[in-house]
Scaffold this active site. Structure first.
Site, PDB file in Angstrom:
ATOM      1  N   HIS A  66     109.404-113.529  26.631  1.00  0.00           N
ATOM      2  CA  HIS A  66     110.576-113.124  25.863  1.00  0.00           C
ATOM      3  C   HIS A  66     111.212-114.367  25.239  1.00  0.00           C
ATOM      4  O   HIS A  66     111.367-115.387  25.901  1.00  0.00           O
ATOM      5  CB  HIS A  66     111.584-112.424  26.785  1.00  0.00           C
ATOM      6  CG  HIS A  66     112.804-111.967  26.052  1.00  0.00           C
ATOM      7  ND1 HIS A  66     112.798-110.849  25.245  1.00  0.00           N
ATOM      8  CD2 HIS A  66     114.050-112.489  25.967  1.00  0.00           C
ATOM      9  CE1 HIS A  66     114.001-110.703  24.702  1.00  0.00           C
ATOM     10  NE2 HIS A  66     114.777-111.687  25.124  1.00  0.00           N
ATOM     11  N   ASN A 106     105.533-110.522  30.958  1.00  0.00           N
ATOM     12  CA  ASN A 106     105.974-110.474  29.560  1.00  0.00           C
ATOM     13  C   ASN A 106     106.540-111.831  29.175  1.00  0.00           C
ATOM     14  O   ASN A 106     107.054-112.567  30.016  1.00  0.00           O
ATOM     15  CB  ASN A 106     107.077-109.414  29.424  1.00  0.00           C
ATOM     16  CG  ASN A 106     107.595-109.305  28.008  1.00  0.00           C
ATOM     17  OD1 ASN A 106     106.822-109.259  27.043  1.00  0.00           O
ATOM     18  ND2 ASN A 106     108.921-109.276  27.846  1.00  0.00           N
ATOM     19  N   ASP A 158     113.185-106.380  29.627  1.00  0.00           N
ATOM     20  CA  ASP A 158     113.563-107.797  29.617  1.00  0.00           C
ATOM     21  C   ASP A 158     114.335-108.229  30.865  1.00  0.00           C
ATOM     22  O   ASP A 158     115.140-109.158  30.831  1.00  0.00           O
ATOM     23  CB  ASP A 158     114.350-108.154  28.345  1.00  0.00           C
ATOM     24  CG  ASP A 158     113.516-107.974  27.091  1.00  0.00           C
ATOM     25  OD1 ASP A 158     112.278-108.080  27.184  1.00  0.00           O
ATOM     26  OD2 ASP A 158     114.091-107.708  26.026  1.00  0.00           O
TER      27      ASP A 158
HETATM   28  C1  GRF Z   1     107.269-113.709  20.703  1.00  0.00           C
HETATM   29  O1  GRF Z   1     108.410-114.347  20.262  1.00  0.00           O
HETATM   30  C2  GRF Z   1     107.442-113.181  22.098  1.00  0.00           C
HETATM   31  O2  GRF Z   1     108.283-113.963  22.879  1.00  0.00           O
HETATM   32  C3  GRF Z   1     108.057-111.833  21.854  1.00  0.00           C
HETATM   33  O3  GRF Z   1     107.442-111.350  20.703  1.00  0.00           O
HETATM   34  C4  GRF Z   1     106.990-112.443  19.910  1.00  0.00           C
HETATM   35  C5  GRF Z   1     105.529-112.227  19.696  1.00  0.00           C
HETATM   36  O4  GRF Z   1     105.002-113.181  18.808  1.00  0.00           O
HETATM   37  N1  GRF Z   1     107.891-110.972  22.997  1.00  0.00           N
HETATM   38  P1  GRF Z   1     103.438-113.317  18.643  1.00  0.00           P
HETATM   39  O5  GRF Z   1     102.910-111.939  18.256  1.00  0.00           O
HETATM   40  O6  GRF Z   1     102.880-113.760  19.965  1.00  0.00           O
HETATM   41  O7  GRF Z   1     103.248-114.320  17.569  1.00  0.00           O
END
Ligand code: GRF
Length: 207
Positions: A112, A110, A148
């Site tokens: 974050h 993931n 997370d």
């Molecule tokens: C990103 O900030 C990611 O870190 C978080 O959700 C957001 C997704 O943005 N998990 P995108 O859809 O990739 O533009």
């Protein structure tokens, strides 16, 4: 035939990280390819990016399933049909059960938007500003049942500027996310990541 490492990507929205991964995988020398993209929302903008790149896509709405487990069985079935060997969560807004997570152990990551373990959860840029942080950033980690958390693979930091707003800070972090996620997928594809307890070590590449 494209025999690079096949990764599945799960999204729920904008898909800018997916876009960065698509860009990276467009280089034939990059060691991974995107086997397919699944969104739990039919209106996710990221689906358009995937389609524009001629990637296989699927919409699997959690609303169509009575139980989380059934939703996840559908996800796994689709990932297997794509032939995915690893799964990247890229703004995927559903909490996954331990059963799904265990079945992809070591192959599920993931991204974050904070320097974990600081600021798990939502609204990370506003919270980092409110806490007075001078640096902020993003984390790619293996997924564990606790949201997370999980062994950290890589992080990127950005400075917090005096006149930052959540939006300006978030944009600076997002640019790093777009660099970090493809770099981590390359390592996952190379099979060099080794989980040792809560830490992730990088084995030397085999020649
Ligand atoms: C990103 O900030 C990611 O870190 C978080 O959700 C957001 C997704 O943005 N998990 P995108 O859809 O990739 O533009």
């Amino acid at each position: 035939m494209d025999d690079r490492f096949p990764a599945g990507v799960l999204i729920s929205g904008r898909g800018s990280n997916l876009g960065a991964l698509i860009q990276a995988t467009a280089d034939p020398a990059y060691p991974a390819r995107i086997a397919g993209v699944i969104s739990n929302r039919a209106d996710a903008a990221g689906l358009l990016l995937a389609k524009a790149a001629s990637l296989p896509t699927a919409v699997i709405s959690h609303r169509d399933f009575q139980a989380r487990e059934m939703f996840e069985i559908a996800l796994t079935d689709q990932l297997n049909r794509f032939g995915a060997k690893a799964v990247l969560l890229a703004g995927f807004m559903r909490v996954l059960t331990p059963r799904f997570i265990d079945s992809w152990a070591g192959r599920l990551v993931n991204i974050h938007p904070s320097l974990l373990p600081a600021f798990p959860g939502l609204d990370t840029h506003r919270r980092a500003l409110e806490a007075g942080c001078r640096i902020h950033g993003c984390t790619v980690h293996f997924v564990v049942p606790e949201v997370d958390q999980g062994p950290i693979i890589a992080q990127a930091a950005v400075p917090v500027l005096d006149d930052d707003t959540p939006e300006t800070l978030g944009a600076r972090v997002l640019a790093e996310e777009h660099r970090l996620y493809p770099a981590v997928l390359a390592k996952l594809a190379a099979g060099v990541l080794e989980i040792r307890g809560q830490r992730v070590a990088e084995r030397a590449r085999e020649r």
